[in-house]
Structures are given as C-alpha cells and as structure tokens.
Design a protein around this motif. Sequence first.
Motif, PDB file in Angstrom:
ATOM      1  N   TRP A 281      49.361  43.977  30.698  1.00  0.00           N
ATOM      2  CA  TRP A 281      48.227  43.471  30.649  1.00  0.00           C
ATOM      3  C   TRP A 281      48.148  42.264  29.760  1.00  0.00           C
ATOM      4  O   TRP A 281      47.243  41.552  30.013  1.00  0.00           O
ATOM      5  CB  TRP A 281      47.442  44.605  29.475  1.00  0.00           C
TER       6      TRP A 281
ATOM      7  N   ALA B 195      45.286  34.776  33.252  1.00  0.00           N
ATOM      8  CA  ALA B 195      43.878  34.710  33.684  1.00  0.00           C
ATOM      9  C   ALA B 195      43.081  33.777  32.822  1.00  0.00           C
ATOM     10  O   ALA B 195      42.618  33.065  33.586  1.00  0.00           O
ATOM     11  CB  ALA B 195      43.206  36.327  33.295  1.00  0.00           C
TER      12      ALA B 195
ATOM     13  N   VAL C 164      39.715  36.334  37.804  1.00  0.00           N
ATOM     14  CA  VAL C 164      38.852  37.781  37.830  1.00  0.00           C
ATOM     15  C   VAL C 164      39.660  38.437  38.557  1.00  0.00           C
ATOM     16  O   VAL C 164      39.787  39.815  37.950  1.00  0.00           O
ATOM     17  CB  VAL C 164      37.655  37.422  38.933  1.00  0.00           C
TER      18      VAL C 164
ATOM     19  N   VAL D  81      40.491  46.811  34.879  1.00  0.00           N
ATOM     20  CA  VAL D  81      39.582  47.144  34.035  1.00  0.00           C
ATOM     21  C   VAL D  81      38.737  48.336  34.621  1.00  0.00           C
ATOM     22  O   VAL D  81      38.597  49.347  33.860  1.00  0.00           O
ATOM     23  CB  VAL D  81      38.938  45.910  33.414  1.00  0.00           C
ATOM     24  N   VAL D  82      38.012  47.747  35.709  1.00  0.00           N
ATOM     25  CA  VAL D  82      37.093  48.958  36.210  1.00  0.00           C
ATOM     26  C   VAL D  82      37.737  49.874  37.003  1.00  0.00           C
ATOM     27  O   VAL D  82      37.039  51.134  37.441  1.00  0.00           O
ATOM     28  CB  VAL D  82      35.825  48.284  36.964  1.00  0.00           C
TER      29      VAL D  82
ATOM     30  N   THR E 243      46.945  39.616  43.644  1.00  0.00           N
ATOM     31  CA  THR E 243      46.387  38.351  43.114  1.00  0.00           C
ATOM     32  C   THR E 243      47.606  37.688  42.418  1.00  0.00           C
ATOM     33  O   THR E 243      47.868  36.636  42.637  1.00  0.00           O
ATOM     34  CB  THR E 243      45.242  38.527  42.247  1.00  0.00           C
TER      35      THR E 243
ATOM     36  N   ILE F  93      42.311  40.845  36.342  1.00  0.00           N
ATOM     37  CA  ILE F  93      41.777  41.368  35.221  1.00  0.00           C
ATOM     38  C   ILE F  93      40.632  42.555  35.658  1.00  0.00           C
ATOM     39  O   ILE F  93      41.070  43.935  35.448  1.00  0.00           O
ATOM     40  CB  ILE F  93      41.100  40.612  34.095  1.00  0.00           C
ATOM     41  N   LEU F  94      39.794  42.100  36.379  1.00  0.00           N
ATOM     42  CA  LEU F  94      38.663  43.075  36.553  1.00  0.00           C
ATOM     43  C   LEU F  94      39.071  44.175  37.455  1.00  0.00           C
ATOM     44  O   LEU F  94      38.707  45.460  37.182  1.00  0.00           O
ATOM     45  CB  LEU F  94      37.709  42.450  37.334  1.00  0.00           C
ATOM     46  N   PRO F  95      39.976  44.207  38.569  1.00  0.00           N
ATOM     47  CA  PRO F  95      40.178  45.388  39.161  1.00  0.00           C
ATOM     48  C   PRO F  95      40.929  46.628  38.321  1.00  0.00           C
ATOM     49  O   PRO F  95      40.641  47.633  38.311  1.00  0.00           O
ATOM     50  CB  PRO F  95      41.003  44.822  40.427  1.00  0.00           C
TER      51      PRO F  95
END
Length: 127
Positions: A6, A13, A60, A67-68, A78, A63-65
């Motif tokens: 992380w 990122a 994006v 996190v959600v 990525t 991180i985003l995939p």
Amino acid sequence: MNLALWIGAALLAVVALAGGAIKTFTPQTKLAASPGGAWTGDVSAAFVKVLGVLEILAAVGLILPGVVGVAPVLVPVTALCWVLLMIGAMVTHGRRGELRFAMLNLIYLALAAFIAWGRFGPWPFTG
C-alpha cells in the motif's frame, strides 16, 4: 507486506500524479527548459499531454481499485503498465545522456515491479 504494498502504491501514485499534472498543465516550452524535460522539445505537445493524462490515470489505477474493491486486479495491471512506461523513460533519458534521470526511472520501475509482483502473487486483494 500488505502495508508495504500500500505504501509503495501510494508513493508511486504521488509520483504519477505529480508527473502527469506537470505534463498535462505546463506549457511544452517551459517543460523543455526544465531539468530532465528537454526530451519534451523533441516530441509534439499532444504527445506530452497524452502522456500526462495517462500518468494521472495511472495514479488513480494504483489506488482506487484497491480502496473500493472494484476490479482490484487493475492495481497490478497498472503497475505493469508503469514498468513499461519506465522502460521507455529510461531509454529516452539514456539516449540523451541523462543518466541521473534514467536511474530515477529505474527506482520507479523497481517499485512498480514490487507492487505488480505482490498484488499478482502472494498478497492479492482477493482470496
């Protein structure tokens, strides 16, 4: 190890977001005059802008995939794409004799490879 992945993804990122924003919103002439940015004078302004947008999207995607929890496989994908981007950056800077920047790209490449290895391998988001 999950925490290290992380942290690595977050660091990468930030690098991608900063680089992407600079390439997207800074005039090409100003970029070409900056340290490590001389290569931008050899390509079209559109290429630099597209590269900047792709770097923002990479920030994006790192991180985003995760996190959600939606399509978390996009994080290591990525990271692999970032590895390819850094190979291109290393070749570009190497050809120009900018070894300091090529070495910096190698560090980013290693971090992206670590994220891809960890998230595809022993520490995926699922399972």
